[in-house]
Design an enzyme around this catalytic site. Structure first.
Site, PDB file in Angstrom:
ATOM      1  CG  ASP A 155      -1.592   0.374   1.546  1.00  9.60           C
ATOM      2  OD1 ASP A 155      -2.516   1.362   2.242  1.00  9.60           O
ATOM      3  OD2 ASP A 155      -2.715   1.625  -0.037  1.00  9.60           O
ATOM      4  CE  LYS A 158       0.465   5.942  -9.974  1.00  9.04           C
ATOM      5  NZ  LYS A 158       0.132   6.203 -10.801  1.00  9.04           N
ATOM      6  CG  ASP A 183      -5.724   0.281  -0.786  1.00 16.53           C
ATOM      7  OD1 ASP A 183      -5.002   1.428  -0.375  1.00 16.53           O
ATOM      8  OD2 ASP A 183      -6.673  -0.183  -1.467  1.00 16.53           O
ATOM      9  CG  ASN A 184      -4.814   1.940  -3.658  1.00 17.02           C
ATOM     10  OD1 ASN A 184      -3.583   1.963  -2.911  1.00 17.02           O
ATOM     11  ND2 ASN A 184      -5.848   3.361  -3.043  1.00 17.02           N
ATOM     12  CD  GLU A 213      -8.496   5.038   0.213  1.00 17.46           C
ATOM     13  OE1 GLU A 213      -8.407   4.250  -0.428  1.00 17.46           O
ATOM     14  OE2 GLU A 213      -6.913   5.415   0.048  1.00 17.46           O
TER      15      GLU A 213
HETATM   16  C1  LIG Z   1      -4.122  10.378  -3.567  1.00 14.49           C
HETATM   17  C2  LIG Z   1      -4.985   9.281  -3.947  1.00 14.49           C
HETATM   18  N1  LIG Z   1      -6.172  10.546  -4.781  1.00 14.49           N
HETATM   19  C3  LIG Z   1      -6.316   9.604  -5.415  1.00 14.49           C
HETATM   20  C4  LIG Z   1      -7.065   8.517  -5.684  1.00 14.49           C
HETATM   21  C5  LIG Z   1      -6.256   7.822  -4.994  1.00 14.49           C
HETATM   22  C6  LIG Z   1      -5.327   8.285  -4.201  1.00 14.49           C
HETATM   23  C7  LIG Z   1      -4.386   7.369  -2.990  1.00 14.49           C
HETATM   24  C8  LIG Z   1      -5.025   6.198  -3.030  1.00 14.49           C
HETATM   25  C9  LIG Z   1      -4.505   5.193  -1.763  1.00 14.49           C
HETATM   26  O1  LIG Z   1      -4.974   3.933  -0.802  1.00 14.49           O
HETATM   27  C10 LIG Z   1      -3.030   5.377  -1.370  1.00 14.49           C
HETATM   28  N2  LIG Z   1      -2.611   4.118  -1.028  1.00 14.49           N
HETATM   29  C11 LIG Z   1      -1.190   4.269  -0.538  1.00 14.49           C
HETATM   30  N3  LIG Z   1      -0.617   5.136  -1.313  1.00 14.49           N
HETATM   31  C12 LIG Z   1      -1.241   6.211  -2.254  1.00 14.49           C
HETATM   32  O2  LIG Z   1      -0.417   6.530  -2.782  1.00 14.49           O
HETATM   33  C13 LIG Z   1      -2.309   6.184  -2.423  1.00 14.49           C
HETATM   34  C14 LIG Z   1      -3.032   7.364  -3.220  1.00 14.49           C
HETATM   35 MG   LIG Z   2      -4.216   2.803  -0.203  1.00 14.45          MG
END
Ligand SMILES: Cc1ncccc1-c1cc(O)c2nc[nH]c(=O)c2c1
Ligand SMILES: [Mg+2]
Length: 228
Positions: A155, A158, A183-184, A213
């Site tokens: 997490d 990316k 995640d993501n 989230e």
């Molecule tokens: C920051 C953000 N903006 C728009 C859409 C998604 C995100 C986002 C969401 C997450 O859960 C993340 N987890 C770990 N690291 C990340 O960089 C990160 C970024």
């Molecule tokens: Mg995340």
């Protein structure tokens, strides 16, 4: 310019969550981030998928890449038996500091492993490492006396998902049955990582659709079992 977002989360928790009650800290973060200010915690919806994978895996050794404020660290730690070890790596020292203070409020016996003054060996469940995952992963066996991880929660950033997964393989930190949960994988997305775990004969991969989230945006987590 005053406070940072992690500090605002910490202050809200310190004001509204019960000391020593990790569930109240988790729900305070979720209520702050859904009602006051968004933040990149895995959140309550994807958090339930994380919980289910932790309970199903019953891991003794857990690695988390990307601590942020420690929300998912606490979600995982609360489900681990005594004697289990949760290593969480964060490269941002401010995030790490806030996470430590949230662990303290939650009464989680966490240790900042990067601190000099620490008793030998793991006296507690959560070990927070400050630094880059690509630098720290090759050091885990020697520095922390870890052999293999049963569960890795990915997490962090990316672009690091795939190189760090390859590094875990090369460092012999995965065993047959080790579970990676990322995640993501949809938002922001990790296409090279997905392509790898979904096509490699060394993984059995499964996508769990969910939402980003605190938002109505599609996201999901990918569970990949290492086959050795
Ligand atoms: C920051 C953000 N903006 C728009 C859409 C998604 C995100 C986002 C969401 C997450 O859960 C993340 N987890 C770990 N690291 C990340 O960089 C990160 C970024
Ligand atoms: Mg995340």
């Amino acid at each position: 310019s005053g406070t940072t977002r992690p500090m605002r989360i910490l202050h809200y928790v310190q004001r509204s969550a019960k000391c020593g009650d990790v569930l109240s800290v988790i729900s305070a973060i979720d209520s702050f981030c859904s009602k006051v200010e968004w933040a990149m915690n895995v959140g309550d919806k994807k958090g339930e998928i994380l919980d289910a994978v932790v309970l199903e895996t019953r891991p003794r050794y857990v690695l988390e890449l990307g601590t942020y404020c420690g929300y998912s660290t606490m979600r995982i730690a609360r489900l681990l038996p005594p004697g289990a070890r949760l290593i969480t790596i964060e490269m941002n020292s401010h995030y790490a500091q806030v996470a430590k203070e949230l662990f303290q409020h939650a009464g989680l016996d966490a240790q900042d492993k990067s601190a000099e003054k620490r008793p030998a060996g793991p006296t507690c469940k959560v070990e927070l490492l400050l630094g880059s995952s690509s630098v720290l992963i090759p050091q885990l066996k020697k520095k922390l006396d870890i052999d293999k991880f049963d569960l890795v929660f990915i997490d962090h950033w990316k672009v690091s998902y795939l190189p760090d997964t390859r590094l875990l393989e090369e460092c012999g930190l995965l065993k047959s049955g080790s579970v990676l949960l990322a995640d993501n994988v949809t938002c922001p997305g990790a296409p090279d990582y997905l392509e790898y775990v979904r096509n490699s004969p060394r993984y059995r991969s499964q996508y769990f659709p969910s939402q980003l989230e605190y938002l109505q945006v599609e996201d999901g987590v990918e569970k990949s079992v290492f086959l050795g």
